[in-house]
Scaffold this motif. Structure first.
Motif, PDB file in Angstrom:
ATOM      1  N   GLY A  27      86.285  55.766  13.298  1.00 36.35           N
ATOM      2  CA  GLY A  27      85.687  56.508  12.187  1.00 36.35           C
ATOM      3  C   GLY A  27      84.604  55.738  11.458  1.00 36.35           C
ATOM      4  O   GLY A  27      83.618  56.328  11.004  1.00 36.35           O
ATOM      5  N   ASP A  28      84.754  54.436  11.296  1.00 31.78           N
ATOM      6  CA  ASP A  28      83.788  53.639  10.555  1.00 31.78           C
ATOM      7  C   ASP A  28      82.512  53.502  11.380  1.00 31.78           C
ATOM      8  O   ASP A  28      82.517  52.896  12.454  1.00 31.78           O
ATOM      9  CB  ASP A  28      84.390  52.255  10.283  1.00 31.78           C
ATOM     10  N   PRO A  29      81.376  54.038  10.898  1.00 31.38           N
ATOM     11  CA  PRO A  29      80.156  53.997  11.716  1.00 31.38           C
ATOM     12  C   PRO A  29      79.654  52.582  11.979  1.00 31.38           C
ATOM     13  O   PRO A  29      79.088  52.316  13.037  1.00 31.38           O
ATOM     14  CB  PRO A  29      79.151  54.800  10.878  1.00 31.38           C
ATOM     15  N   ARG A  30      79.866  51.660  11.033  1.00 29.68           N
ATOM     16  CA  ARG A  30      79.432  50.286  11.259  1.00 29.68           C
ATOM     17  C   ARG A  30      80.228  49.650  12.398  1.00 29.68           C
ATOM     18  O   ARG A  30      79.660  49.054  13.306  1.00 29.68           O
ATOM     19  CB  ARG A  30      79.613  49.458   9.981  1.00 29.68           C
ATOM     20  N   LEU A  31      81.536  49.774  12.304  1.00 31.19           N
ATOM     21  CA  LEU A  31      82.367  49.188  13.350  1.00 31.19           C
ATOM     22  C   LEU A  31      82.102  49.866  14.692  1.00 31.19           C
ATOM     23  O   LEU A  31      82.073  49.207  15.733  1.00 31.19           O
ATOM     24  CB  LEU A  31      83.844  49.322  12.969  1.00 31.19           C
ATOM     25  N   ARG A  32      81.870  51.176  14.663  1.00 29.64           N
ATOM     26  CA  ARG A  32      81.630  51.883  15.923  1.00 29.64           C
ATOM     27  C   ARG A  32      80.369  51.360  16.613  1.00 29.64           C
ATOM     28  O   ARG A  32      80.353  51.108  17.815  1.00 29.64           O
ATOM     29  CB  ARG A  32      81.505  53.387  15.643  1.00 29.64           C
ATOM     30  N   SER A  33      79.323  51.131  15.851  1.00 33.93           N
ATOM     31  CA  SER A  33      78.089  50.628  16.469  1.00 33.93           C
ATOM     32  C   SER A  33      78.252  49.184  16.930  1.00 33.93           C
ATOM     33  O   SER A  33      77.716  48.793  17.969  1.00 33.93           O
ATOM     34  CB  SER A  33      76.915  50.754  15.481  1.00 33.93           C
ATOM     35  N   ARG A  34      79.014  48.386  16.169  1.00 30.41           N
ATOM     36  CA  ARG A  34      79.245  47.000  16.577  1.00 30.41           C
ATOM     37  C   ARG A  34      80.035  46.943  17.887  1.00 30.41           C
ATOM     38  O   ARG A  34      79.749  46.110  18.750  1.00 30.41           O
ATOM     39  CB  ARG A  34      79.998  46.244  15.480  1.00 30.41           C
ATOM     40  N   LEU A  35      81.025  47.794  18.030  1.00 24.76           N
ATOM     41  CA  LEU A  35      81.800  47.829  19.268  1.00 24.76           C
ATOM     42  C   LEU A  35      80.948  48.311  20.430  1.00 24.76           C
ATOM     43  O   LEU A  35      81.120  47.858  21.569  1.00 24.76           O
ATOM     44  CB  LEU A  35      83.027  48.723  19.082  1.00 24.76           C
ATOM     45  N   ARG A  36      80.036  49.232  20.159  1.00 25.59           N
ATOM     46  CA  ARG A  36      79.130  49.665  21.232  1.00 25.59           C
ATOM     47  C   ARG A  36      78.251  48.510  21.683  1.00 25.59           C
ATOM     48  O   ARG A  36      77.985  48.339  22.880  1.00 25.59           O
ATOM     49  CB  ARG A  36      78.279  50.834  20.739  1.00 25.59           C
ATOM     50  N   TRP A  37      77.793  47.699  20.712  1.00 22.35           N
ATOM     51  CA  TRP A  37      77.022  46.504  21.101  1.00 22.35           C
ATOM     52  C   TRP A  37      77.877  45.587  21.978  1.00 22.35           C
ATOM     53  O   TRP A  37      77.413  45.103  23.011  1.00 22.35           O
ATOM     54  CB  TRP A  37      76.563  45.739  19.856  1.00 22.35           C
ATOM     55  N   PHE A  38      79.095  45.327  21.535  1.00 16.25           N
ATOM     56  CA  PHE A  38      79.959  44.401  22.262  1.00 16.25           C
ATOM     57  C   PHE A  38      80.180  44.883  23.694  1.00 16.25           C
ATOM     58  O   PHE A  38      80.041  44.105  24.652  1.00 16.25           O
ATOM     59  CB  PHE A  38      81.300  44.279  21.524  1.00 16.25           C
ATOM     60  N   LEU A  39      80.505  46.151  23.850  1.00 13.71           N
ATOM     61  CA  LEU A  39      80.740  46.683  25.191  1.00 13.71           C
ATOM     62  C   LEU A  39      79.446  46.713  25.996  1.00 13.71           C
ATOM     63  O   LEU A  39      79.436  46.378  27.190  1.00 13.71           O
ATOM     64  CB  LEU A  39      81.345  48.087  25.092  1.00 13.71           C
ATOM     65  N   GLY A  40      78.343  47.101  25.337  1.00 14.06           N
ATOM     66  CA  GLY A  40      77.073  47.153  26.048  1.00 14.06           C
ATOM     67  C   GLY A  40      76.656  45.795  26.582  1.00 14.06           C
ATOM     68  O   GLY A  40      76.203  45.666  27.730  1.00 14.06           O
ATOM     69  N   ALA A  41      76.812  44.763  25.760  1.00 15.93           N
ATOM     70  CA  ALA A  41      76.462  43.415  26.205  1.00 15.93           C
ATOM     71  C   ALA A  41      77.335  42.986  27.389  1.00 15.93           C
ATOM     72  O   ALA A  41      76.847  42.386  28.352  1.00 15.93           O
ATOM     73  CB  ALA A  41      76.612  42.432  25.050  1.00 15.93           C
ATOM     74  N   ALA A  42      78.627  43.316  27.313  1.00 15.01           N
ATOM     75  CA  ALA A  42      79.537  42.941  28.406  1.00 15.01           C
ATOM     76  C   ALA A  42      79.191  43.683  29.684  1.00 15.01           C
ATOM     77  O   ALA A  42      79.201  43.099  30.781  1.00 15.01           O
ATOM     78  CB  ALA A  42      80.978  43.224  27.989  1.00 15.01           C
ATOM     79  N   LEU A  43      78.899  44.983  29.575  1.00 16.05           N
ATOM     80  CA  LEU A  43      78.548  45.761  30.764  1.00 16.05           C
ATOM     81  C   LEU A  43      77.251  45.245  31.386  1.00 16.05           C
ATOM     82  O   LEU A  43      77.135  45.134  32.610  1.00 16.05           O
ATOM     83  CB  LEU A  43      78.416  47.242  30.389  1.00 16.05           C
ATOM     84  N   TYR A  44      76.286  44.914  30.533  1.00 14.18           N
ATOM     85  CA  TYR A  44      75.003  44.434  31.045  1.00 14.18           C
ATOM     86  C   TYR A  44      75.193  43.154  31.853  1.00 14.18           C
ATOM     87  O   TYR A  44      74.639  42.995  32.942  1.00 14.18           O
ATOM     88  CB  TYR A  44      74.046  44.199  29.872  1.00 14.18           C
ATOM     89  N   ALA A  97      74.079  51.261  31.878  1.00 15.62           N
ATOM     90  CA  ALA A  97      75.086  51.595  30.873  1.00 15.62           C
ATOM     91  C   ALA A  97      75.020  50.618  29.711  1.00 15.62           C
ATOM     92  O   ALA A  97      75.157  51.006  28.539  1.00 15.62           O
ATOM     93  CB  ALA A  97      76.477  51.578  31.499  1.00 15.62           C
ATOM     94  N   GLY A  98      74.794  49.343  30.006  1.00 15.06           N
ATOM     95  CA  GLY A  98      74.701  48.343  28.955  1.00 15.06           C
ATOM     96  C   GLY A  98      73.528  48.605  28.034  1.00 15.06           C
ATOM     97  O   GLY A  98      73.664  48.550  26.800  1.00 15.06           O
ATOM     98  N   ARG A  99      72.359  48.899  28.602  1.00 12.35           N
ATOM     99  CA  ARG A  99      71.183  49.170  27.769  1.00 12.35           C
ATOM    100  C   ARG A  99      71.401  50.411  26.910  1.00 12.35           C
ATOM    101  O   ARG A  99      71.035  50.437  25.727  1.00 12.35           O
ATOM    102  CB  ARG A  99      69.952  49.352  28.663  1.00 12.35           C
ATOM    103  N   ARG A 100      71.998  51.452  27.493  1.00 12.65           N
ATOM    104  CA  ARG A 100      72.238  52.689  26.724  1.00 12.65           C
ATOM    105  C   ARG A 100      73.130  52.422  25.516  1.00 12.65           C
ATOM    106  O   ARG A 100      72.857  52.883  24.406  1.00 12.65           O
ATOM    107  CB  ARG A 100      72.884  53.731  27.642  1.00 12.65           C
ATOM    108  N   LEU A 101      74.193  51.660  25.722  1.00 10.34           N
ATOM    109  CA  LEU A 101      75.110  51.385  24.622  1.00 10.34           C
ATOM    110  C   LEU A 101      74.462  50.511  23.548  1.00 10.34           C
ATOM    111  O   LEU A 101      74.661  50.734  22.347  1.00 10.34           O
ATOM    112  CB  LEU A 101      76.367  50.711  25.149  1.00 10.34           C
ATOM    113  N   VAL A 102      73.670  49.518  23.942  1.00  5.34           N
ATOM    114  CA  VAL A 102      73.023  48.653  22.960  1.00  5.34           C
ATOM    115  C   VAL A 102      71.990  49.438  22.158  1.00  5.34           C
ATOM    116  O   VAL A 102      71.887  49.283  20.935  1.00  5.34           O
ATOM    117  CB  VAL A 102      72.392  47.433  23.659  1.00  5.34           C
TER     118      VAL A 102
END
Length: 927
Positions: free
Chosen positions: A724-741, A748-753
């Protein structure tokens, strides 16, 4: 029997007494057999060697007479007659010359100069004079004497080179002078002497030494010095910085052993025995100190280990296991060792996502390491520790393990030493005021009494009472330490009388406890009952802390409606005065037996569950608070705080899981998730998140957050969208995107970042924006778009600098350094990377340290400074090796192999880094 040939011929029996070998020919016969080192010698060869062409009449009979005389000294079974001749039965370790050769060989195979020096010193100390000194004029001995003399000189040269690596050049400059005079043509010895002289500031003497050798070789052999010595001469002439001593070589190994608060009394012999058993030249690799609680196992182990720090270049490390739950596995124990070694980030960087591989990874990481591990308080996890110890014994032959616990591990290779109480005065020796001093128990009691009551002394008037106290407490150190402060209010006679009365009474259930444990319990009972209700309440509540606590933790967890938080400090002070609580820097700790006792009292009071819940809730709050500070200027402080509280945080999570308190468990794992990522404790993060999610209930937002973190660690996207928290949601997307990249799923990594950046901007999250921009800069660099990369990296650095987040600035500056390299601005790249290195070292991010050092090395090479590049890669190799970062080791070693120095350069072979010199200090200063 043991035989000595490194000096006059000597024979010692099993008790170490020298056995006399009569008559010159019998001694010569023994010497001949020893020169063949257990091999058969034909009778006619023995006759020729003994009488050298002047054999007596009936030589075979005379020989047999000499053999019989020798057998009477050594034993008939020692001198064996075979078809091939006579032979001396010599077992491994019986002949000092063989022991010497084995130690020299072991030294040659070791990469650590400190260990090499120790082994070589041990080897050379076996020499008592010239080899076979009393038969040196016999022809049969000359070849063996020459062989051993050459081995001895080579060992001396090896030792000199090892000591040069350790920075002992001033002593060597003097010591080697006399040896060079006796062996003026040995080039290797001369080279060591020249290096020592040069490093000691005697450059002229070093050059004179070379000229002396050159002239002698020309006059006596018509030859010139070899190429290595010529290269050394030229290096001295040009003041080559590579000749300077390596300032890092002699640094003391890493250790986390605490400084003892008081001297150790009555254990001198035990300390010496433990050190001898665990020394690098001993065959003992696993030593267990066993005994009841309070007997002093930990203090003995710490004192012994402290004296071995110089013998283990890879560290002497305390691994405290008291905070582990009895259900802990071998993987949990391995994780504690990894944490003590500071290898968490390397383990996470090198290992896959399966946490069950930690023990295997640790075993591989420790191969070849000279380290001593003190595994303390193992009795509640003995099976898990036994598994770990067995694995490490098989994988790490140069490591040593010291264990303390109430029982042995019972694994192959274990040596067990029970730790008894301190020795007591003999009954009746103190009845008239004499004979008490000198026993360990009395000495300890008196010393602690003097600390509690200035001016206290052992006198004729109180000696009998002191001796009685020590006997009634069975010499248990903890009991004596707890009773001694009672002298502030009671005389020795009163204490002895009270102990007599109390020990005559039942002390509660004692089945299964050894007698001395019953005595200790009775003593703690008595000390407990001298406390007021408030002191008892605070003391028993302190027992929930697994690894000590701060004052703030004590105030929160130990207070209630009757004991306000602001009163806890006064109570703690009184408890410290009574030796029931130990002050350790800014932390307060309970002694082992006191903690166990207080846990029982806590349960009896019906408070155990409530206080444990309070303990878990407090640490959940602390984890959440620390998490908020991990993204700003106090980042280093809160990383250190969470490092120090690791054991308590784990116990808090265990408590929440045991109580099925999903809310607290989720708060803890969510509060610690980013810390685990920064410290690269990803296996712990995965395991803890899954455990918390396995508990039913808890607030929906907290559960969604934990699910998202768990999913991101497993490279799974869907649960992140439910946060629900938009800040945390975007931070987690960064974390996953960096890992996928980085795992190869770049689209997929670029899209998430990109989505994370947009979400952070919408939410006004500057930290999230800075993260995404730093990651996107790397993506632009990979896509050969330097202009976009430069824009994003600069924006990220500006945001992180404003926020005071040093870790984030490191990420941004790493990209900026790559851009500077592309522009050919190597000076700017080195400046940026130097800042990254300082940050990584301050925050103890060892993978980043290694990566940055190799980057700096490549930058130095591009600037035309291959020596600096080499030094930086050598340092990277050392750090990677120290922290078992395999990828970093491979990268640094590969570079060094491909950029080896020319033959006349001074740095040594790779990948050991033995050629590192004082120029490394200059490199460090520049970075």
């Amino acid at each position: 029997m043991r035989y000595g040939v490194l000096g006059p011929l000597a024979v010692w029996d099993a008790d170490g007494r020298q056995a006399g070998v009569p008559e010159t020919k019998v001694r010569a016969l023994l010497a001949i057999l020893l020169t063949h080192r257990g091999g058969p010698v034909p009778a006619d060869r023995l006759i020729d060697d003994l009488w050298e062409g002047r054999a007596p009449g009936g030589p075979l009979n005379t020989l047999q007479t000499k053999v019989s005389q020798l057998r009477r000294v050594l034993g008939r079974d020692r001198v064996v007659r075979q078809a091939a001749g006579y032979r001396l039965r010599v077992e491994a370790g019986d002949l000092d010359a063989e022991v010497f050769a084995d130690l020299v060989e072991r030294a040659g195979a070791d990469r650590h100069p400190r260990i090499r020096a120790r082994l070589l010193t041990e080897a050379l100390e076996l020499w008592r004079g010239e080899a076979y000194a009393d038969v040196a004029d016999h022809a049969f001995a000359r070849a063996e004497i020459a062989r051993l003399a050459e081995l001895r000189l080579a060992a001396v040269e090896d030792l000199a080179e090892a000591r040069l690596e350790l920075g002992e050049h001033r002593a060597l400059a003097t010591e080697l002078g006399a040896l060079v005079e006796r062996h003026p043509l040995r080039e290797r010895l001369r080279a060591a002497h020249m290096r020592a002289l040069y490093r000691a500031g005697r450059r002229g003497d070093a050059l004179d030494g070379y000229e002396d050798l050159r002239n002698r070789l020309a006059d006596e052999l018509g030859a010139d010095p070899g190429p290595e010595l010529c290269a050394l001469h030229e290096a001295i002439l040009r003041h080559d910085p590579g000749l300077a001593a390596d300032p890092t070589a002699a640094q003391r190994p890493r250790t986390n052993l605490p400084a003892p608060p008081t001297p150790l009394i009555g254990r001198a012999e035990a300390v010496a025995e433990v050190r001898a058993l665990l020394s690098p030249v001993s065959d003992v690799r696993l030593l267990s100190l066993t005994g009841p609680g309070g007997v002093g196992k930990t203090r003995l182990a710490l004192a012994a280990a402290a004296g071995l720090v110089g013998d283990f270049p890879d560290g002497v490390l305390l691994v405290e296991l008291a905070g582990l739950d009895h259900r802990s596995t071998a993987e949990d124990v391995a994780e504690r060792i990894i944490t003590a070694l500071g290898l968490c980030d390397a383990a996470a960087a090198d290992s896959d996502s399966d946490p069950l591989g930690l023990l295997s990874w640790l075993s591989t990481a420790l191969a070849g390491r000279h380290a001593l591990f003190l595994l303390d308080n193992t009795e509640h996890v003995v099976e898990a520790v036994a598994t770990v110890a067995a694995a490490l014994l098989g994988a790490a032959p140069t490591a040593r393990i010291l264990v303390t616990g109430q029982e042995a591990l019972n694994v192959p290779g274990e040596t067990v030493r029970p730790v008894p109480p301190l020795d007591l005065p003999e009954p009746g020796t103190c009845d008239h005021g004499s004979g008490a001093a000198g026993s360990g128990a009395v000495d300890l009691f008196v010393q602690r009494a003097q600390a509690a009551v200035p001016g206290f002394a052992l006198t004729a008037g109180n000696a009998a009472a002191v001796a009685a106290i020590c006997r009634r407490l069975d010499g248990v150190p903890l009991a004596l330490e707890l009773v001694a402060p009672r002298l502030r209010v009671l005389s020795p006679e009163q204490i002895a009388a009270r102990l007599q009365d109390r020990f005559a009474l039942p002390t509660g259930p004692v089945r299964g406890r050894p007698p001395r444990q019953r005595t200790l319990r009775a003593m703690i009972d008595w000390s407990w009952e001298l406390l007021g209700e408030t002191e008892q309440a605070v003391l028993r509540r302190l027992a929930v802390h697994a690894d000590g606590c701060t004052l703030r933790a004590a105030e929160v967890v130990s207070s209630d409606t009757d004991i306000p938080p602001d009163q806890v400090l006064d109570v703690l002070t009184r408890l410290v005065d009574r030796s029931l609580v130990v002050r350790d820097g800014e932390r307060f700790r309970l002694l082992e037996s006191v903690a166990a006792y207080c846990t029982e009292r806590l349960e009896e009071a019906g408070e155990l569950a409530r206080v444990r819940r309070g303990f878990a809730g407090f640490h959940a709050e602390q984890a959440e608070s620390a998490d908020r500070h991990l993204r700003g200027p106090e980042q280093d402080r809160y990383l250190a705080y969470l490092d120090a509280e690791t054991v308590n945080l784990r116990r808090a999570l265990d408590t929440a899981l045991r109580e099925a308190d999903a809310s607290t468990a989720l708060r803890l794992v969510n509060g610690l998730a980013w810390y685990w990522v920064l410290r690269r404790r990803l296996p712990e993060a995965r395991r803890s998140l899954r455990a918390a999610l396995g508990t039913d209930g808890g607030p929906a937002p907290a559960r969604a957050t934990a699910e998202a973190w768990s999913a991101a660690l497993d490279l799974w996207e869907e649960p992140i969208d439910r946060v629900g928290d938009p800040r945390l949601r975007s931070r987690l997307r960064w974390f996953l995107g960096a890992a996928l990249y980085r795992s190869g799923r770049r689209d997929a990594g670029r899209r998430l970042v990109d989505g994370a950046l947009a979400g952070a901007r919408t939410a006004g999250d500057h930290w999230g924006q800075a993260l995404a921009l730093a990651e996107r800069a790397e993506h632009h660099l990979e896509a050969d778009d330097p202009a976009s990369a430069r824009r994003d990296a600069a924006a990220s650095a500006e945001l992180f600098r404003a926020l005071g987040d040093r870790w984030g600035l490191l990420r941004a500056d790493r990209s900026r350094a790559r851009l500077a390299e592309l522009d050919g601005d190597h000076a700017l790249a080195a400046e940026l990377l130097g800042g990254c290195l300082a940050t990584a070292e301050d925050l103890r991010l060892w993978v980043e340290v290694v990566e940055t050092l190799t980057r700096l090395g490549r930058t130095a090479l591009a600037e035309g400074d291959p020596q600096r590049a080499r030094l930086l890669h050598e340092r990277a190799l050392r750090v990677a090796t120290d922290h078992s970062y395999t990828r970093g080791e491979t990268q640094a070693a590969t570079w060094l192999d491909h950029h080896a120095p020319p033959a006349d350069d001074t740095p040594g072979p790779y990948p050991t880094g033995a050629g590192t010199t004082a120029a490394l200090a200059e490199a460090d200063a520049g970075t």
